[in-house]
Design an enzyme around this catalytic site. Structure first.
Site, PDB file in Angstrom:
ATOM      1  N   HIS A 148      76.154 -58.824 -59.257  1.00 14.41           N
ATOM      2  CA  HIS A 148      77.072 -59.493 -58.322  1.00 14.41           C
ATOM      3  C   HIS A 148      76.374 -60.545 -57.436  1.00 14.41           C
ATOM      4  O   HIS A 148      76.582 -60.585 -56.220  1.00 14.41           O
ATOM      5  CB  HIS A 148      77.799 -58.463 -57.467  1.00 14.41           C
ATOM      6  CG  HIS A 148      78.690 -57.539 -58.270  1.00 14.41           C
ATOM      7  ND1 HIS A 148      79.338 -57.943 -59.412  1.00 14.41           N
ATOM      8  CD2 HIS A 148      79.028 -56.220 -58.090  1.00 14.41           C
ATOM      9  CE1 HIS A 148      80.051 -56.939 -59.893  1.00 14.41           C
ATOM     10  NE2 HIS A 148      79.877 -55.877 -59.128  1.00 14.41           N
ATOM     11  N   HIS A 222      86.356 -58.012 -56.063  1.00 15.49           N
ATOM     12  CA  HIS A 222      86.003 -56.614 -56.356  1.00 15.49           C
ATOM     13  C   HIS A 222      86.909 -55.636 -55.612  1.00 15.49           C
ATOM     14  O   HIS A 222      86.434 -54.655 -55.033  1.00 15.49           O
ATOM     15  CB  HIS A 222      84.540 -56.384 -55.998  1.00 15.49           C
ATOM     16  CG  HIS A 222      83.893 -55.285 -56.776  1.00 15.49           C
ATOM     17  ND1 HIS A 222      84.429 -54.024 -56.850  1.00 15.49           N
ATOM     18  CD2 HIS A 222      82.781 -55.270 -57.523  1.00 15.49           C
ATOM     19  CE1 HIS A 222      83.640 -53.277 -57.607  1.00 15.49           C
ATOM     20  NE2 HIS A 222      82.629 -54.003 -58.030  1.00 15.49           N
ATOM     21  N   GLU A 360      88.267 -56.354 -62.497  1.00 11.22           N
ATOM     22  CA  GLU A 360      87.658 -57.620 -62.079  1.00 11.22           C
ATOM     23  C   GLU A 360      87.779 -58.639 -63.202  1.00 11.22           C
ATOM     24  O   GLU A 360      87.165 -58.492 -64.246  1.00 11.22           O
ATOM     25  CB  GLU A 360      86.187 -57.393 -61.752  1.00 11.22           C
ATOM     26  CG  GLU A 360      85.943 -56.346 -60.691  1.00 11.22           C
ATOM     27  CD  GLU A 360      84.589 -55.668 -60.867  1.00 11.22           C
ATOM     28  OE1 GLU A 360      83.570 -56.307 -60.632  1.00 11.22           O
ATOM     29  OE2 GLU A 360      84.569 -54.490 -61.274  1.00 11.22           O
TER      30      GLU A 360
HETATM   31  C1  BGC Z   1      80.047 -52.841 -61.858  1.00  2.00           C
HETATM   32  C2  BGC Z   1      79.536 -51.459 -61.590  1.00  2.00           C
HETATM   33  C3  BGC Z   1      78.985 -51.434 -60.184  1.00  2.00           C
HETATM   34  C4  BGC Z   1      80.082 -51.807 -59.249  1.00  2.00           C
HETATM   35  C5  BGC Z   1      79.553 -51.900 -57.844  1.00  2.00           C
HETATM   36  C6  BGC Z   1      81.137 -53.123 -60.894  1.00  2.00           C
HETATM   37  O1  BGC Z   1      81.627 -54.397 -61.100  1.00  2.00           O
HETATM   38  O2  BGC Z   1      80.481 -52.998 -63.164  1.00  2.00           O
HETATM   39  O3  BGC Z   1      78.535 -51.102 -62.502  1.00  2.00           O
HETATM   40  O4  BGC Z   1      78.459 -50.195 -59.856  1.00  2.00           O
HETATM   41  O5  BGC Z   1      80.613 -53.046 -59.578  1.00  2.00           O
HETATM   42  O6  BGC Z   1      80.481 -51.562 -56.919  1.00  2.00           O
END
Ligand code: BGC
Length: 395
Positions: A148, A222, A360
Protein backbone atom coordinates in the site's frame (compact mmCIF):
# COMPACT_ATOMS: atom_id res chain seq x y z
CA UNK A 1 -45.37 1.77 22.94
CA UNK A 2 -43.97 -1.76 22.88
CA UNK A 3 -40.19 -2.07 22.51
CA UNK A 4 -40.26 -3.17 18.87
CA UNK A 5 -42.45 -0.22 17.87
CA UNK A 6 -40.29 2.11 19.98
CA UNK A 7 -37.08 0.80 18.34
CA UNK A 8 -38.55 1.26 14.89
CA UNK A 9 -39.74 4.76 15.73
CA UNK A 10 -36.31 5.64 17.10
CA UNK A 11 -34.63 4.16 14.05
CA UNK A 12 -36.92 6.17 11.86
CA UNK A 13 -36.16 9.40 13.68
CA UNK A 14 -32.46 8.64 13.25
CA UNK A 15 -32.95 7.96 9.54
CA UNK A 16 -35.00 11.10 9.21
CA UNK A 17 -32.44 13.19 11.09
CA UNK A 18 -29.44 11.87 9.17
CA UNK A 19 -31.26 12.09 5.90
CA UNK A 20 -32.54 15.57 6.63
CA UNK A 21 -36.08 14.22 6.25
CA UNK A 22 -38.51 17.01 7.12
CA UNK A 23 -41.89 15.44 6.52
CA UNK A 24 -41.58 12.36 8.64
CA UNK A 25 -42.04 13.90 12.16
CA UNK A 26 -40.77 10.74 13.79
CA UNK A 27 -43.58 8.62 12.38
CA UNK A 28 -42.45 5.04 11.79
CA UNK A 29 -41.39 4.73 8.20
CA UNK A 30 -39.25 3.09 5.60
CA UNK A 31 -36.74 5.17 3.66
CA UNK A 32 -39.08 5.27 0.71
CA UNK A 33 -41.80 6.87 2.89
CA UNK A 34 -39.59 9.61 4.26
CA UNK A 35 -40.64 12.08 1.63
CA UNK A 36 -38.30 14.67 0.23
CA UNK A 37 -35.01 14.98 2.05
CA UNK A 38 -32.25 17.47 1.57
CA UNK A 39 -28.64 16.65 0.86
CA UNK A 40 -25.97 18.49 2.83
CA UNK A 41 -22.27 18.59 3.60
CA UNK A 42 -20.91 20.16 6.79
CA UNK A 43 -17.38 20.55 8.13
CA UNK A 44 -16.14 20.17 11.73
CA UNK A 45 -12.81 19.47 13.49
CA UNK A 46 -11.83 15.80 13.92
CA UNK A 47 -8.70 16.33 16.02
CA UNK A 48 -4.98 16.64 15.41
CA UNK A 49 -2.21 14.36 14.18
CA UNK A 50 0.69 13.60 16.51
CA UNK A 51 2.67 16.23 14.61
CA UNK A 52 0.01 18.85 15.38
CA UNK A 53 -1.79 19.03 12.02
CA UNK A 54 -5.51 19.83 12.22
CA UNK A 55 -7.74 17.13 10.77
CA UNK A 56 -11.13 18.10 9.29
CA UNK A 57 -14.25 15.95 9.18
CA UNK A 58 -16.95 16.26 6.52
CA UNK A 59 -20.44 15.00 7.30
CA UNK A 60 -22.24 14.11 4.08
CA UNK A 61 -25.96 13.46 4.10
CA UNK A 62 -27.30 12.06 0.88
CA UNK A 63 -30.82 12.84 -0.30
CA UNK A 64 -31.42 9.07 -0.49
CA UNK A 65 -30.78 8.47 3.22
CA UNK A 66 -27.20 7.19 3.25
CA UNK A 67 -24.82 9.39 5.27
CA UNK A 68 -21.08 9.35 5.76
CA UNK A 69 -18.24 11.01 7.65
CA UNK A 70 -14.95 11.44 5.84
CA UNK A 71 -11.73 13.10 7.02
CA UNK A 72 -8.83 14.73 5.23
CA UNK A 73 -6.26 12.54 7.06
CA UNK A 74 -5.82 9.77 4.52
CA UNK A 75 -8.79 11.11 2.47
CA UNK A 76 -10.73 8.39 4.22
CA UNK A 77 -14.21 7.35 5.24
CA UNK A 78 -14.66 7.11 9.01
CA UNK A 79 -18.36 6.23 9.22
CA UNK A 80 -20.97 5.22 6.68
CA UNK A 81 -24.61 4.73 7.67
CA UNK A 82 -26.96 2.77 5.48
CA UNK A 83 -30.53 1.67 6.26
CA UNK A 84 -31.47 -1.99 6.71
CA UNK A 85 -34.66 -3.24 5.09
CA UNK A 86 -36.73 -1.67 7.92
CA UNK A 87 -35.05 1.68 7.47
CA UNK A 88 -32.87 1.32 10.58
CA UNK A 89 -29.47 2.88 10.06
CA UNK A 90 -26.14 1.33 11.06
CA UNK A 91 -22.55 2.38 10.54
CA UNK A 92 -21.31 -0.43 8.31
CA UNK A 93 -17.62 0.50 8.04
CA UNK A 94 -14.66 -0.14 10.34
CA UNK A 95 -12.68 2.83 11.63
CA UNK A 96 -11.76 4.91 14.66
CA UNK A 97 -13.22 7.95 16.41
CA UNK A 98 -9.78 9.54 16.92
CA UNK A 99 -6.86 10.37 14.60
CA UNK A 100 -4.56 8.40 16.91
CA UNK A 101 -6.44 5.20 16.08
CA UNK A 102 -5.43 5.59 12.45
CA UNK A 103 -1.88 6.62 13.34
CA UNK A 104 -1.26 3.82 15.86
CA UNK A 105 -3.13 0.88 14.32
CA UNK A 106 -2.04 0.46 10.74
CA UNK A 107 -4.99 -1.31 9.11
CA UNK A 108 -5.72 1.25 6.36
CA UNK A 109 -9.36 1.52 7.53
CA UNK A 110 -11.37 3.49 4.95
CA UNK A 111 -8.34 5.22 3.48
CA UNK A 112 -7.15 6.23 0.07
CA UNK A 113 -4.22 4.01 -0.86
CA UNK A 114 -1.29 5.17 -2.99
CA UNK A 115 0.98 5.54 -4.77
CA UNK A 116 0.59 1.83 -5.38
CA UNK A 117 -2.23 -0.29 -3.90
CA UNK A 118 -1.28 -3.75 -2.61
CA UNK A 119 2.14 -5.41 -2.84
CA UNK A 120 5.35 -4.85 -4.80
CA UNK A 121 7.85 -7.71 -4.63
CA UNK A 122 11.06 -7.12 -2.63
CA UNK A 123 10.32 -3.34 -2.58
CA UNK A 124 11.86 -2.99 -6.05
CA UNK A 125 10.83 -2.37 -9.64
CA UNK A 126 12.63 -1.41 -12.84
CA UNK A 127 11.19 1.27 -15.09
CA UNK A 128 12.78 2.50 -18.35
CA UNK A 129 16.02 0.74 -17.35
CA UNK A 130 16.29 2.26 -13.86
CA UNK A 131 15.75 0.14 -10.74
CA UNK A 132 13.90 1.91 -7.93
CA UNK A 133 13.91 0.80 -4.28
CA UNK A 134 10.86 1.55 -2.15
CA UNK A 135 10.45 0.74 1.56
CA UNK A 136 9.46 -2.80 2.59
CA UNK A 137 6.79 -2.52 5.28
CA UNK A 138 5.24 -5.99 5.18
CA UNK A 139 6.47 -9.60 5.20
CA UNK A 140 3.78 -12.25 4.84
CA UNK A 141 5.33 -15.72 5.05
CA UNK A 142 8.54 -13.99 6.18
CA UNK A 143 9.05 -12.54 2.67
CA UNK A 144 9.54 -8.72 2.67
CA UNK A 145 7.59 -6.52 0.24
CA UNK A 146 6.08 -3.04 -0.07
CA UNK A 147 2.39 -2.85 0.89
CA UNK A 148 0.00 0.00 0.00
CA UNK A 149 2.63 2.55 -1.03
CA UNK A 150 5.31 2.10 1.64
CA UNK A 151 5.96 3.11 5.24
CA UNK A 152 4.14 6.41 4.71
CA UNK A 153 1.48 5.96 2.05
CA UNK A 154 -1.26 8.36 0.95
CA UNK A 155 -3.34 7.07 3.89
CA UNK A 156 -0.84 8.86 6.13
CA UNK A 157 -1.12 12.39 4.66
CA UNK A 158 -3.42 15.30 5.47
CA UNK A 159 -4.94 16.19 2.08
CA UNK A 160 -6.23 19.58 0.93
CA UNK A 161 -10.00 19.59 0.62
CA UNK A 162 -13.10 21.46 -0.49
CA UNK A 163 -16.77 20.63 -0.33
CA UNK A 164 -18.86 20.15 -3.47
CA UNK A 165 -22.53 20.15 -4.34
CA UNK A 166 -24.09 19.30 -7.65
CA UNK A 167 -27.88 19.32 -7.53
CA UNK A 168 -28.83 16.57 -5.10
CA UNK A 169 -25.30 15.14 -4.95
CA UNK A 170 -22.84 16.21 -2.26
CA UNK A 171 -19.12 15.60 -2.17
CA UNK A 172 -15.62 16.39 -1.03
CA UNK A 173 -12.64 16.88 -3.29
CA UNK A 174 -9.26 15.88 -1.83
CA UNK A 175 -5.99 16.94 -3.46
CA UNK A 176 -2.38 16.24 -2.61
CA UNK A 177 1.06 16.42 -4.17
CA UNK A 178 3.38 13.49 -3.68
CA UNK A 179 6.88 14.90 -4.27
CA UNK A 180 9.47 13.41 -6.62
CA UNK A 181 11.20 10.61 -4.70
CA UNK A 182 8.33 10.22 -2.19
CA UNK A 183 8.84 6.71 -0.71
CA UNK A 184 11.40 6.18 -3.49
CA UNK A 185 8.94 6.54 -6.41
CA UNK A 186 10.00 8.71 -9.35
CA UNK A 187 8.13 11.87 -10.35
CA UNK A 188 6.06 14.55 -8.66
CA UNK A 189 2.53 13.19 -8.63
CA UNK A 190 -0.48 15.50 -8.32
CA UNK A 191 -3.42 13.49 -7.05
CA UNK A 192 -7.13 14.24 -6.79
CA UNK A 193 -9.72 12.00 -5.17
CA UNK A 194 -13.36 13.09 -5.20
CA UNK A 195 -16.02 11.46 -3.07
CA UNK A 196 -19.63 11.89 -4.15
CA UNK A 197 -22.68 10.76 -2.23
CA UNK A 198 -25.58 10.72 -4.63
CA UNK A 199 -29.34 10.91 -4.14
CA UNK A 200 -29.48 7.27 -5.27
CA UNK A 201 -27.34 6.09 -2.33
CA UNK A 202 -24.21 5.68 -4.40
CA UNK A 203 -20.80 6.50 -2.97
CA UNK A 204 -18.79 7.35 -6.08
CA UNK A 205 -15.01 7.76 -5.96
CA UNK A 206 -13.23 9.55 -8.79
CA UNK A 207 -9.44 9.43 -8.96
CA UNK A 208 -7.11 11.57 -11.06
CA UNK A 209 -3.33 11.94 -11.17
CA UNK A 210 -0.65 13.60 -13.26
CA UNK A 211 3.10 13.13 -13.10
CA UNK A 212 6.26 14.83 -14.38
CA UNK A 213 8.23 11.51 -14.67
CA UNK A 214 7.08 8.00 -15.52
CA UNK A 215 5.88 6.29 -12.33
CA UNK A 216 3.62 3.42 -11.26
CA UNK A 217 0.18 4.52 -10.02
CA UNK A 218 -2.52 2.26 -8.59
CA UNK A 219 -4.99 4.10 -6.36
CA UNK A 220 -7.76 2.45 -4.39
CA UNK A 221 -9.81 2.76 -1.23
CA UNK A 222 -9.43 0.38 1.70
CA UNK A 223 -12.90 0.60 3.24
CA UNK A 224 -13.92 -2.43 5.32
CA UNK A 225 -17.59 -3.37 5.47
CA UNK A 226 -19.67 -5.30 7.96
CA UNK A 227 -23.38 -5.22 7.09
CA UNK A 228 -24.34 -6.18 10.66
CA UNK A 229 -22.81 -2.86 11.71
CA UNK A 230 -19.20 -2.28 12.72
CA UNK A 231 -18.10 -4.15 15.84
CA UNK A 232 -20.99 -6.56 15.46
CA UNK A 233 -19.58 -10.01 14.70
CA UNK A 234 -18.04 -11.40 11.55
CA UNK A 235 -18.72 -11.11 7.82
CA UNK A 236 -18.69 -14.89 7.32
CA UNK A 237 -22.45 -14.98 6.63
CA UNK A 238 -22.27 -12.26 3.95
CA UNK A 239 -22.98 -13.55 0.45
CA UNK A 240 -20.48 -12.43 -2.15
CA UNK A 241 -20.60 -12.42 -5.93
CA UNK A 242 -17.52 -11.51 -7.97
CA UNK A 243 -17.84 -10.92 -11.70
CA UNK A 244 -14.57 -12.68 -12.40
CA UNK A 245 -13.62 -16.03 -13.96
CA UNK A 246 -9.92 -15.84 -13.07
CA UNK A 247 -7.79 -14.78 -10.12
CA UNK A 248 -4.08 -14.05 -9.82
CA UNK A 249 -2.56 -16.83 -7.65
CA UNK A 250 0.15 -15.78 -5.19
CA UNK A 251 3.27 -17.26 -3.60
CA UNK A 252 3.78 -17.53 0.18
CA UNK A 253 4.66 -13.81 0.25
CA UNK A 254 1.26 -12.93 -1.29
CA UNK A 255 2.98 -11.80 -4.49
CA UNK A 256 1.26 -12.88 -7.73
CA UNK A 257 3.08 -15.61 -9.63
CA UNK A 258 2.07 -13.90 -12.90
CA UNK A 259 -0.42 -16.64 -13.84
CA UNK A 260 -4.16 -16.17 -14.27
CA UNK A 261 -5.91 -19.16 -12.68
CA UNK A 262 -9.51 -20.15 -13.55
CA UNK A 263 -11.74 -20.00 -10.47
CA UNK A 264 -14.12 -22.72 -11.67
CA UNK A 265 -14.24 -25.66 -9.27
CA UNK A 266 -12.23 -23.85 -6.57
CA UNK A 267 -13.16 -21.93 -3.37
CA UNK A 268 -12.39 -18.79 -5.40
CA UNK A 269 -15.42 -19.23 -7.63
CA UNK A 270 -17.85 -16.44 -6.64
CA UNK A 271 -19.44 -16.21 -10.07
CA UNK A 272 -22.69 -17.01 -8.24
CA UNK A 273 -23.36 -15.83 -4.66
CA UNK A 274 -21.53 -17.78 -1.94
CA UNK A 275 -21.40 -17.22 1.79
CA UNK A 276 -17.85 -16.15 2.59
CA UNK A 277 -17.63 -18.59 5.52
CA UNK A 278 -18.60 -21.62 3.44
CA UNK A 279 -15.17 -22.18 1.89
CA UNK A 280 -12.83 -19.73 3.64
CA UNK A 281 -11.21 -22.49 5.68
CA UNK A 282 -10.84 -25.07 2.87
CA UNK A 283 -8.04 -27.25 4.18
CA UNK A 284 -6.29 -28.58 1.11
CA UNK A 285 -6.09 -25.34 -0.89
CA UNK A 286 -2.63 -23.77 -1.09
CA UNK A 287 -3.98 -20.31 -2.04
CA UNK A 288 -6.31 -20.25 0.98
CA UNK A 289 -3.35 -21.34 3.12
CA UNK A 290 -1.09 -18.55 1.82
CA UNK A 291 -3.77 -15.89 2.35
CA UNK A 292 -4.93 -17.23 5.72
CA UNK A 293 -8.33 -17.13 3.96
CA UNK A 294 -9.30 -14.82 1.11
CA UNK A 295 -6.71 -12.13 0.40
CA UNK A 296 -6.41 -12.26 -3.38
CA UNK A 297 -6.90 -10.30 -6.57
CA UNK A 298 -9.65 -11.36 -8.98
CA UNK A 299 -9.39 -10.59 -12.69
CA UNK A 300 -12.66 -8.87 -13.55
CA UNK A 301 -14.57 -9.89 -16.67
CA UNK A 302 -14.77 -6.25 -17.64
CA UNK A 303 -11.39 -5.16 -18.99
CA UNK A 304 -12.80 -2.29 -21.09
CA UNK A 305 -11.87 0.58 -18.75
CA UNK A 306 -15.57 1.51 -18.66
CA UNK A 307 -17.69 1.35 -15.52
CA UNK A 308 -19.11 -2.17 -14.96
CA UNK A 309 -20.28 -4.38 -12.12
CA UNK A 310 -17.40 -6.01 -10.24
CA UNK A 311 -18.99 -7.42 -7.07
CA UNK A 312 -22.21 -7.73 -5.09
CA UNK A 313 -22.51 -8.27 -1.36
CA UNK A 314 -25.64 -9.25 0.55
CA UNK A 315 -26.45 -9.91 4.19
CA UNK A 316 -29.75 -11.67 4.74
CA UNK A 317 -30.80 -10.58 8.25
CA UNK A 318 -30.39 -6.83 7.64
CA UNK A 319 -31.27 -7.06 3.94
CA UNK A 320 -28.32 -4.81 3.14
CA UNK A 321 -27.16 -5.20 -0.44
CA UNK A 322 -24.29 -3.44 -2.18
CA UNK A 323 -22.93 -3.50 -5.70
CA UNK A 324 -19.39 -2.46 -6.52
CA UNK A 325 -18.93 -0.94 -9.97
CA UNK A 326 -15.55 0.04 -11.30
CA UNK A 327 -13.47 0.99 -14.32
CA UNK A 328 -10.53 -0.99 -12.86
CA UNK A 329 -9.54 -4.45 -14.21
CA UNK A 330 -9.14 -6.13 -10.79
CA UNK A 331 -10.54 -6.38 -7.28
CA UNK A 332 -8.81 -7.45 -4.07
CA UNK A 333 -11.16 -9.34 -1.82
CA UNK A 334 -9.67 -9.42 1.68
CA UNK A 335 -11.80 -10.97 4.42
CA UNK A 336 -10.11 -9.44 7.46
CA UNK A 337 -7.73 -12.31 8.24
CA UNK A 338 -5.43 -9.95 10.16
CA UNK A 339 -8.19 -8.40 12.31
CA UNK A 340 -8.26 -9.38 15.99
CA UNK A 341 -10.21 -8.46 19.11
CA UNK A 342 -7.34 -6.22 20.20
CA UNK A 343 -8.70 -3.62 17.74
CA UNK A 344 -11.32 -1.33 19.37
CA UNK A 345 -14.60 -0.65 17.57
CA UNK A 346 -16.05 2.85 17.19
CA UNK A 347 -19.08 1.87 19.25
CA UNK A 348 -17.00 1.05 22.33
CA UNK A 349 -16.53 -2.70 21.97
CA UNK A 350 -13.93 -4.46 19.92
CA UNK A 351 -13.52 -5.97 16.50
CA UNK A 352 -13.00 -9.60 15.81
CA UNK A 353 -11.16 -11.94 13.43
CA UNK A 354 -12.91 -11.48 10.07
CA UNK A 355 -15.06 -8.67 11.52
CA UNK A 356 -14.89 -6.77 8.21
CA UNK A 357 -14.07 -7.28 4.56
CA UNK A 358 -12.51 -5.11 1.89
CA UNK A 359 -13.32 -5.04 -1.83
CA UNK A 360 -10.52 -2.92 -3.25
CA UNK A 361 -10.83 -2.07 -6.92
CA UNK A 362 -7.39 -1.92 -8.48
CA UNK A 363 -4.79 -2.98 -11.04
CA UNK A 364 -3.18 -6.28 -10.11
CA UNK A 365 -0.65 -6.48 -7.27
CA UNK A 366 3.05 -6.34 -8.26
CA UNK A 367 2.14 -5.08 -11.76
CA UNK A 368 5.36 -3.00 -11.98
CA UNK A 369 7.25 -6.34 -12.01
CA UNK A 370 4.82 -8.24 -14.28
CA UNK A 371 4.92 -7.20 -17.92
CA UNK A 372 1.98 -9.49 -18.74
CA UNK A 373 -0.39 -7.59 -16.41
CA UNK A 374 -2.21 -4.43 -17.55
CA UNK A 375 0.20 -1.50 -17.28
CA UNK A 376 0.23 0.76 -14.22
CA UNK A 377 2.79 3.20 -15.61
CA UNK A 378 1.69 6.84 -15.84
CA UNK A 379 3.82 9.07 -18.07
CA UNK A 380 4.13 12.85 -18.27
CA UNK A 381 1.32 14.32 -20.37
CA UNK A 382 -1.05 11.46 -19.51
CA UNK A 383 -4.02 11.72 -17.15
CA UNK A 384 -4.64 8.87 -14.70
CA UNK A 385 -8.42 8.76 -14.38
CA UNK A 386 -10.57 6.04 -12.87
CA UNK A 387 -13.84 5.70 -10.95
CA UNK A 388 -15.44 3.22 -8.58
CA UNK A 389 -18.94 3.18 -7.11
CA UNK A 390 -20.37 1.47 -4.03
CA UNK A 391 -24.13 1.30 -4.61
CA UNK A 392 -26.24 0.69 -1.48
CA UNK A 393 -29.75 -0.70 -1.27
CA UNK A 394 -31.74 -3.45 0.46
CA UNK A 395 -33.44 -6.65 -0.62
C1 BGC B 1 -4.08 -6.79 1.69
C2 BGC B 1 -3.88 -7.59 2.94
C3 BGC B 1 -3.43 -6.64 4.02
C4 BGC B 1 -4.47 -5.60 4.20
C5 BGC B 1 -4.02 -4.57 5.20
C6 BGC B 1 -5.14 -5.79 1.95
O1 BGC B 1 -5.35 -5.02 0.82
O2 BGC B 1 -4.40 -7.59 0.60
O3 BGC B 1 -2.93 -8.60 2.75
O4 BGC B 1 -3.19 -7.30 5.22
O5 BGC B 1 -4.72 -4.94 3.00
O6 BGC B 1 -5.04 -4.03 5.89
Amino acid sequence: MNSVVRDLALACVTVATLAGCTTNKGRCCKMSECGKSKASVTVSPFGKTKTGLEVKQFHLVGAGGVAMDVIDYGARVVRLWTPDRDGKLADITLGFNQVSGYEDIDLYFGSTIGRFGNRIRDGKFTLDGVTYTIPCNNDPGGIPCTLHGGTSGFNDRVWDSRTLTNGDDVGVEFTMTSPDGDQGYPGKLDVKVTYWLTAKNVWRLEYEAKTDKATPVNLTNHVYFNFHGEGNGTILDHELTLFADYMTPVNAGLIPTGDLAPVKGTPFDFTSPWKIGDRVNTKDNEQIKFGGGYDHNWVLRNQSGKLAAAAALYEKTSGRYMEVWTEEPGIQFYCGNFLTDSVPSKSGGHLTFRGGLALETQHYPDSPNKSSFPSVILRPGQLYKTATEYRFSTR
